[in-house]
Design a protein around this motif. Structure first.
Motif, PDB file in Angstrom:
ATOM      1  N   VAL A  76     -47.001 -61.712 -27.139  1.00 61.84           N
ATOM      2  CA  VAL A  76     -45.693 -62.271 -27.855  1.00 61.84           C
ATOM      3  C   VAL A  76     -46.232 -63.073 -29.127  1.00 61.84           C
ATOM      4  O   VAL A  76     -47.267 -63.490 -29.447  1.00 61.84           O
ATOM      5  CB  VAL A  76     -45.147 -63.454 -26.943  1.00 61.84           C
ATOM      6  N   MET A  77     -45.074 -62.520 -30.128  1.00 64.13           N
ATOM      7  CA  MET A  77     -45.304 -63.066 -31.639  1.00 64.13           C
ATOM      8  C   MET A  77     -44.082 -63.829 -31.673  1.00 64.13           C
ATOM      9  O   MET A  77     -42.916 -63.280 -31.537  1.00 64.13           O
ATOM     10  CB  MET A  77     -45.411 -61.815 -32.482  1.00 64.13           C
ATOM     11  N   THR A  78     -44.317 -65.066 -32.071  1.00 61.83           N
ATOM     12  CA  THR A  78     -43.055 -66.132 -32.455  1.00 61.83           C
ATOM     13  C   THR A  78     -43.309 -67.277 -33.353  1.00 61.83           C
ATOM     14  O   THR A  78     -44.693 -67.597 -33.447  1.00 61.83           O
ATOM     15  CB  THR A  78     -42.537 -66.534 -30.986  1.00 61.83           C
ATOM     16  N   ALA A  79     -42.389 -67.486 -33.927  1.00 62.71           N
ATOM     17  CA  ALA A  79     -42.651 -68.841 -34.736  1.00 62.71           C
ATOM     18  C   ALA A  79     -42.345 -70.113 -34.037  1.00 62.71           C
ATOM     19  O   ALA A  79     -42.751 -71.285 -34.594  1.00 62.71           O
ATOM     20  CB  ALA A  79     -41.530 -68.881 -35.841  1.00 62.71           C
ATOM     21  N   ARG A  80     -42.167 -70.088 -32.881  1.00 65.46           N
ATOM     22  CA  ARG A  80     -42.091 -71.179 -32.008  1.00 65.46           C
ATOM     23  C   ARG A  80     -43.478 -71.603 -31.548  1.00 65.46           C
ATOM     24  O   ARG A  80     -44.281 -70.658 -30.999  1.00 65.46           O
ATOM     25  CB  ARG A  80     -41.241 -71.003 -30.663  1.00 65.46           C
ATOM     26  N   SER A  81     -43.776 -72.834 -32.023  1.00 74.00           N
ATOM     27  CA  SER A  81     -45.339 -73.287 -31.672  1.00 74.00           C
ATOM     28  C   SER A  81     -45.499 -74.443 -30.653  1.00 74.00           C
ATOM     29  O   SER A  81     -46.571 -75.049 -30.413  1.00 74.00           O
ATOM     30  CB  SER A  81     -46.052 -74.022 -33.125  1.00 74.00           C
ATOM     31  N   GLU A  82     -44.114 -75.146 -30.112  1.00 72.07           N
ATOM     32  CA  GLU A  82     -44.297 -76.009 -29.186  1.00 72.07           C
ATOM     33  C   GLU A  82     -45.097 -75.510 -27.795  1.00 72.07           C
ATOM     34  O   GLU A  82     -45.086 -74.432 -27.621  1.00 72.07           O
ATOM     35  CB  GLU A  82     -42.916 -76.546 -28.704  1.00 72.07           C
ATOM     36  N   ASP A  95     -49.502 -61.812 -21.764  1.00 70.41           N
ATOM     37  CA  ASP A  95     -51.001 -61.635 -21.708  1.00 70.41           C
ATOM     38  C   ASP A  95     -51.488 -62.633 -22.617  1.00 70.41           C
ATOM     39  O   ASP A  95     -52.723 -63.024 -22.663  1.00 70.41           O
ATOM     40  CB  ASP A  95     -51.548 -60.124 -21.807  1.00 70.41           C
ATOM     41  N   ASP A  96     -50.766 -62.740 -23.882  1.00 67.45           N
ATOM     42  CA  ASP A  96     -51.304 -63.636 -24.904  1.00 67.45           C
ATOM     43  C   ASP A  96     -50.203 -63.995 -25.708  1.00 67.45           C
ATOM     44  O   ASP A  96     -48.843 -63.466 -25.610  1.00 67.45           O
ATOM     45  CB  ASP A  96     -52.161 -62.936 -25.863  1.00 67.45           C
ATOM     46  N   TYR A  97     -50.580 -64.867 -26.864  1.00 66.10           N
ATOM     47  CA  TYR A  97     -49.390 -65.525 -27.587  1.00 66.10           C
ATOM     48  C   TYR A  97     -49.962 -65.841 -29.031  1.00 66.10           C
ATOM     49  O   TYR A  97     -50.997 -66.361 -29.076  1.00 66.10           O
ATOM     50  CB  TYR A  97     -49.054 -66.793 -26.691  1.00 66.10           C
ATOM     51  N   ILE A  98     -49.267 -65.326 -30.059  1.00 61.02           N
ATOM     52  CA  ILE A  98     -49.766 -65.852 -31.421  1.00 61.02           C
ATOM     53  C   ILE A  98     -48.611 -66.225 -32.148  1.00 61.02           C
ATOM     54  O   ILE A  98     -47.457 -65.628 -31.970  1.00 61.02           O
ATOM     55  CB  ILE A  98     -50.483 -64.552 -31.906  1.00 61.02           C
ATOM     56  N   THR A  99     -48.715 -67.482 -32.880  1.00 67.04           N
ATOM     57  CA  THR A  99     -47.843 -67.975 -33.716  1.00 67.04           C
ATOM     58  C   THR A  99     -47.555 -67.555 -35.067  1.00 67.04           C
ATOM     59  O   THR A  99     -48.511 -67.519 -35.710  1.00 67.04           O
ATOM     60  CB  THR A  99     -47.812 -69.566 -33.562  1.00 67.04           C
TER      61      THR A  99
END
Length: 219
Positions: A76-82, A95-99
């Motif tokens: 997932v790629m998103t601007a949400r960093s909370e 499976d993973d997350y990048i801001t």
């Protein structure tokens, strides 16, 4: 590998396409969830890169639905960093997350890590007949002579080597070597097969043409 990028920001998408393409991956680009569904109906992917905020829906709904249907890894790629957003997305099956904004070297590293966990580890040297193939270095060694492969030659050899002895049609090879938005001539596969044959010249491994059907790697 073949990736699906689901991202509506054209500038970001073009950079991701260029970065992943430079490593030899084929990447299809969908700008919304409808296009993504059409891509998934037409092709199989090794990895999905998913934006959350899309013009026709929330990527998390897509993630939840698709996770119940297929095992393809999803980053997932998103601007949400909370923290709550990251935890919630991972719990839905990412499976993973990048801001965003992110460093592209980090994105590529995360792709490699996820693929390793899925069993797509490109590191080992593969052997067939008298040929040693190093996917990481994009080289073939034949009788001690190192021969360097270009991106599409590398991907073509990977496909043929993974299914050694199996016949691949031109359409099947096109599906693995090219993304949907690339203009592909009728003889494109013949051109790349001819180039790869030259790189394998002198080896016990050879690409055999099965007339009217396709190609296979044999010894």
């Amino acid at each position: 590998m073949r990736f699906l990028l689901i991202e509506d920001n054209q500038n970001l998408a073009q950079t991701v396409l260029a970065q992943l393409g430079s490593e030899g991956h084929g990447v299809d680009h969908a700008t919304n969830l409808s296009e993504a569904e059409a891509c998934l109906a037409a092709a199989q992917y090794d990895l999905i890169l998913l934006d959350i905020t899309l013009p026709d829906g929330d990527g998390r709904s897509f993630l939840k639905r698709r996770r119940a249907q297929l095992a393809t890894p999803i980053i997932v790629m998103t601007a949400r960093s909370e923290v709550s957003d990251r935890v919630g997305t991972l719990d839905l099956g990412a499976d993973d997350y990048i801001t965003k904004p992110f460093d592209f070297e980090e994105l590529k590293a995360r792709c490699r890590a996820v693929l390793r966990r899925q069993g797509h580890n490109p590191a080992p040297v593969l052997h067939f007949a008298d040929m040693a193939f190093n996917p990481m270095e994009a080289t073939v060694t034949i009788a001690g002579e190192v021969r360097t492969l270009r991106n599409r030659e590398l991907r073509l050899l990977e496909v043929l080597l993974a299914g050694a002895g199996r016949i691949f049609s031109k359409d099947q090879l096109c599906d693995r070597l090219f993304s949907f938005d690339e203009a592909v001539s009728d003889n494109a596969i013949e051109v790349y097969v001819a180039r790869l044959r030259r790189k394998l010249d002198g080896s016990g491994a050879r690409i055999e043409t099965v007339r009217g059907i396709g190609y296979r790697l044999v010894a």
